[in-house]
Motif scaffolding. Structure first.
Motif, PDB file in Angstrom:
ATOM      1  N   GLU A 229      27.040  41.352  35.755  1.00 53.54           N
ATOM      2  CA  GLU A 229      28.048  40.870  35.008  1.00 53.54           C
ATOM      3  C   GLU A 229      29.430  41.762  35.078  1.00 53.54           C
ATOM      4  OE1 GLU A 229      26.699  40.610  30.842  1.00 53.54           O
ATOM      5  OE2 GLU A 229      25.563  38.675  31.474  1.00 53.54           O
ATOM      6  N   GLU A 230      29.125  43.059  35.490  1.00 47.70           N
ATOM      7  CA  GLU A 230      30.412  44.056  34.892  1.00 47.70           C
ATOM      8  C   GLU A 230      31.377  44.122  35.927  1.00 47.70           C
ATOM      9  OE1 GLU A 230      30.919  48.729  33.411  1.00 47.70           O
ATOM     10  OE2 GLU A 230      28.779  47.733  33.767  1.00 47.70           O
ATOM     11  N   LEU A 231      32.711  44.183  35.574  1.00 43.54           N
ATOM     12  CA  LEU A 231      33.735  44.310  36.271  1.00 43.54           C
ATOM     13  C   LEU A 231      34.461  45.543  35.794  1.00 43.54           C
ATOM     14  CD1 LEU A 231      33.181  41.622  37.607  1.00 43.54           C
ATOM     15  CD2 LEU A 231      35.714  41.238  37.807  1.00 43.54           C
ATOM     16  N   GLN A 232      34.878  46.591  36.698  1.00 46.31           N
ATOM     17  CA  GLN A 232      35.840  47.604  36.145  1.00 46.31           C
ATOM     18  C   GLN A 232      37.129  47.624  37.060  1.00 46.31           C
ATOM     19  OE1 GLN A 232      33.438  51.129  36.579  1.00 46.31           O
ATOM     20  NE2 GLN A 232      32.090  50.764  34.997  1.00 46.31           N
ATOM     21  N   ILE A 233      38.472  47.426  36.462  1.00 51.04           N
ATOM     22  CA  ILE A 233      39.508  47.328  37.171  1.00 51.04           C
ATOM     23  C   ILE A 233      40.467  48.402  36.625  1.00 51.04           C
ATOM     24  CG2 ILE A 233      41.281  45.692  37.564  1.00 51.04           C
ATOM     25  CD1 ILE A 233      39.990  43.419  36.679  1.00 51.04           C
ATOM     26  N   GLU A 234      41.030  49.168  37.569  1.00 50.42           N
ATOM     27  CA  GLU A 234      41.821  50.337  37.355  1.00 50.42           C
ATOM     28  C   GLU A 234      43.133  50.232  38.249  1.00 50.42           C
ATOM     29  OE1 GLU A 234      42.421  55.080  38.213  1.00 50.42           O
ATOM     30  OE2 GLU A 234      40.345  54.135  38.506  1.00 50.42           O
ATOM     31  N   ALA A 235      44.175  50.016  37.316  1.00 48.18           N
ATOM     32  CA  ALA A 235      45.561  49.719  38.298  1.00 48.18           C
ATOM     33  C   ALA A 235      46.035  51.117  38.773  1.00 48.18           C
ATOM     34  CB  ALA A 235      46.636  49.310  37.135  1.00 48.18           C
ATOM     35  N   LEU A 236      46.171  50.977  40.028  1.00 51.47           N
ATOM     36  CA  LEU A 236      46.748  52.299  40.893  1.00 51.47           C
ATOM     37  C   LEU A 236      48.156  52.301  40.959  1.00 51.47           C
ATOM     38  CD1 LEU A 236      44.091  52.373  43.807  1.00 51.47           C
ATOM     39  CD2 LEU A 236      43.967  53.485  41.459  1.00 51.47           C
ATOM     40  N   ALA A 237      48.768  51.120  40.668  1.00 51.62           N
ATOM     41  CA  ALA A 237      50.027  51.002  40.581  1.00 51.62           C
ATOM     42  C   ALA A 237      50.413  49.450  39.501  1.00 51.62           C
ATOM     43  CB  ALA A 237      50.918  50.569  41.930  1.00 51.62           C
ATOM     44  N   ASP A 238      51.669  49.406  39.154  1.00 49.48           N
ATOM     45  CA  ASP A 238      51.882  48.282  38.211  1.00 49.48           C
ATOM     46  C   ASP A 238      51.290  47.008  39.114  1.00 49.48           C
ATOM     47  OD1 ASP A 238      52.973  49.852  36.468  1.00 49.48           O
ATOM     48  OD2 ASP A 238      55.118  49.177  36.749  1.00 49.48           O
ATOM     49  N   SER A 239      50.587  46.108  38.499  1.00 45.30           N
ATOM     50  CA  SER A 239      49.946  44.960  39.318  1.00 45.30           C
ATOM     51  C   SER A 239      49.857  43.902  38.516  1.00 45.30           C
ATOM     52  CB  SER A 239      48.659  45.634  39.520  1.00 45.30           C
ATOM     53  OG  SER A 239      48.692  46.735  40.404  1.00 45.30           O
ATOM     54  N   THR A 240      49.859  42.703  39.050  1.00 46.14           N
ATOM     55  CA  THR A 240      49.734  41.462  38.497  1.00 46.14           C
ATOM     56  C   THR A 240      48.466  40.656  39.298  1.00 46.14           C
ATOM     57  OG1 THR A 240      51.971  41.476  38.119  1.00 46.14           O
ATOM     58  CG2 THR A 240      50.711  39.347  37.966  1.00 46.14           C
ATOM     59  N   LEU A 241      47.505  40.417  38.558  1.00 44.04           N
ATOM     60  CA  LEU A 241      46.347  39.500  38.833  1.00 44.04           C
ATOM     61  C   LEU A 241      46.301  38.349  38.307  1.00 44.04           C
ATOM     62  CD1 LEU A 241      43.307  39.995  40.208  1.00 44.04           C
ATOM     63  CD2 LEU A 241      42.970  40.662  38.000  1.00 44.04           C
ATOM     64  N   LEU A 242      45.907  37.386  39.294  1.00 44.05           N
ATOM     65  CA  LEU A 242      45.254  35.967  39.033  1.00 44.05           C
ATOM     66  C   LEU A 242      43.721  35.942  38.865  1.00 44.05           C
ATOM     67  CD1 LEU A 242      45.688  32.784  38.170  1.00 44.05           C
ATOM     68  CD2 LEU A 242      45.694  32.548  40.654  1.00 44.05           C
ATOM     69  N   PHE A 243      43.333  35.871  37.440  1.00 43.96           N
ATOM     70  CA  PHE A 243      41.821  35.999  37.432  1.00 43.96           C
ATOM     71  C   PHE A 243      41.143  34.936  36.587  1.00 43.96           C
ATOM     72  CE2 PHE A 243      38.275  37.694  34.801  1.00 43.96           C
ATOM     73  CZ  PHE A 243      37.701  38.190  35.686  1.00 43.96           C
ATOM     74  N   GLY A 244      40.219  34.406  37.282  1.00 44.10           N
ATOM     75  CA  GLY A 244      39.528  33.175  36.333  1.00 44.10           C
ATOM     76  C   GLY A 244      37.741  33.531  36.753  1.00 44.10           C
ATOM     77  N   PHE A 245      37.110  32.522  35.921  1.00 47.47           N
ATOM     78  CA  PHE A 245      35.886  32.334  36.401  1.00 47.47           C
ATOM     79  C   PHE A 245      35.299  31.041  35.939  1.00 47.47           C
ATOM     80  CE2 PHE A 245      36.336  34.936  32.586  1.00 47.47           C
ATOM     81  CZ  PHE A 245      35.880  34.217  31.569  1.00 47.47           C
TER      82      PHE A 245
END
Length: 284
Positions: A229-245
């Protein structure tokens, strides 16, 4: 943590003078059920007196289009009588269902004065029982889409559909698909849990992140296993993500051009209906 199966590079597929990147479908990735197709147009800058977007009248049946206007605008018109101009930060959700014609072009102001443009269009499938549902369209501007923040305000998510971390999406849709765009400041962190029976859609529009210990750069799509189940997201720069499930439909998918059905017979019928004018007629 959920295992990453593969990180896919978006293929560059320009359309006339429109920069376009396509992470799906490709030779390596057909779809992530029920997510079918993604085109990433731009970013680019148009000068004055330009032709704008090239997507004149064309048909659809059996699926939905979700269009994210990151920069610029889109003027929408369809054979069901819907018209709108949606600007930066807004989203369009069109259910093609039994079929309609639509056009997605730039507004007259954009074509006259020019400006920056960046747009995503995602196709999501409809299950067999909803393929022939009545078409519908809704366009919402940025201030009509609810947002939620994380990590002391360093992460901002616009919730388009479904339910994301307790925030209900802007669109009431026919299926249980959660979609959001997430903006990260550098060094921000987000932990999420997605049920194992749901497929994840994860496309990094810009920036660089580390997700489940792997680095992902802009214009890449991450394909996950369904093992945790688990997601760990760390931004290494200013970022934009399209995320869905969403839960996969696990049904046959036959896609030809603008039509997505369950059998080739249904595809042939869609073309027959289009040519006979049964998907609507275009009026300028």
């Amino acid at each position: 943590m959920r295992t990453i199966k593969k990180i896919h590079t978006a293929e560059y597929r320009p359309i006339a003078d429109l920069k376009t990147y396509s992470p799906m479908p490709t030779r390596d990735l057909e779809m992530i059920d029920p997510f079918l197709f993604l085109n990433h147009h731009g970013p680019q800058t148009y000068g004055p007196n330009n032709n704008g977007l090239p997507f004149g009248p064309h048909p659809h049946r059996g699926m939905e289009t979700v269009t994210f206007i990151l920069d610029g605008d889109i003027s929408h018109k369809d054979s069901g009588g819907h018209e709108s101009v949606i600007y930066s930060g807004g989203v369009q959700w069109m259910t093609a269902g039994s079929g309609l014609l639509h056009a997605e072009v730039s507004s007259s102001d954009f074509k006259k004065f020019g400006g920056d443009l960046e747009i995503l269009q995602l196709w999501v499938n409809l299950p067999a029982k909803l393929k022939m549902t009545e078409p519908r369209y809704e366009g919402l501007q940025q201030d009509e889409i609810p947002t939620t923040v994380f990590d002391e305000g360093k992460i901002n998510a616009s919730v388009v559909s479904g339910n994301f971390e307790g925030t209900k999406g802007a669109f009431d849709i026919l299926t249980d698909i959660t979609l959001t765009t997430i903006n990260f400041k550098e060094n921000s962190k987000l932990e999420l849990k997605v049920p194992k029976d749901k497929n994840i859609f994860f496309y990094l529009i810009k920036g660089e992140v580390r997700v489940n210990q792997q680095i992902v750069q802009s214009l890449h799509l991450v394909e996950f296993q369904n093992d945790d189940e688990e997601l760990q997201i760390e931004a290494l720069a200013d970022s934009t993500l399209l995320f869905g499930f969403a839960k996969p439909f696990n049904e046959p998918v036959v896609a030809r051009g603008p039509f997505v059905m369950n059998t080739m017979q249904e595809i042939n019928q869609a073309y027959d209906d289009f040519q006979a004018g049964r998907l609507g007629r275009w009026q300028d």
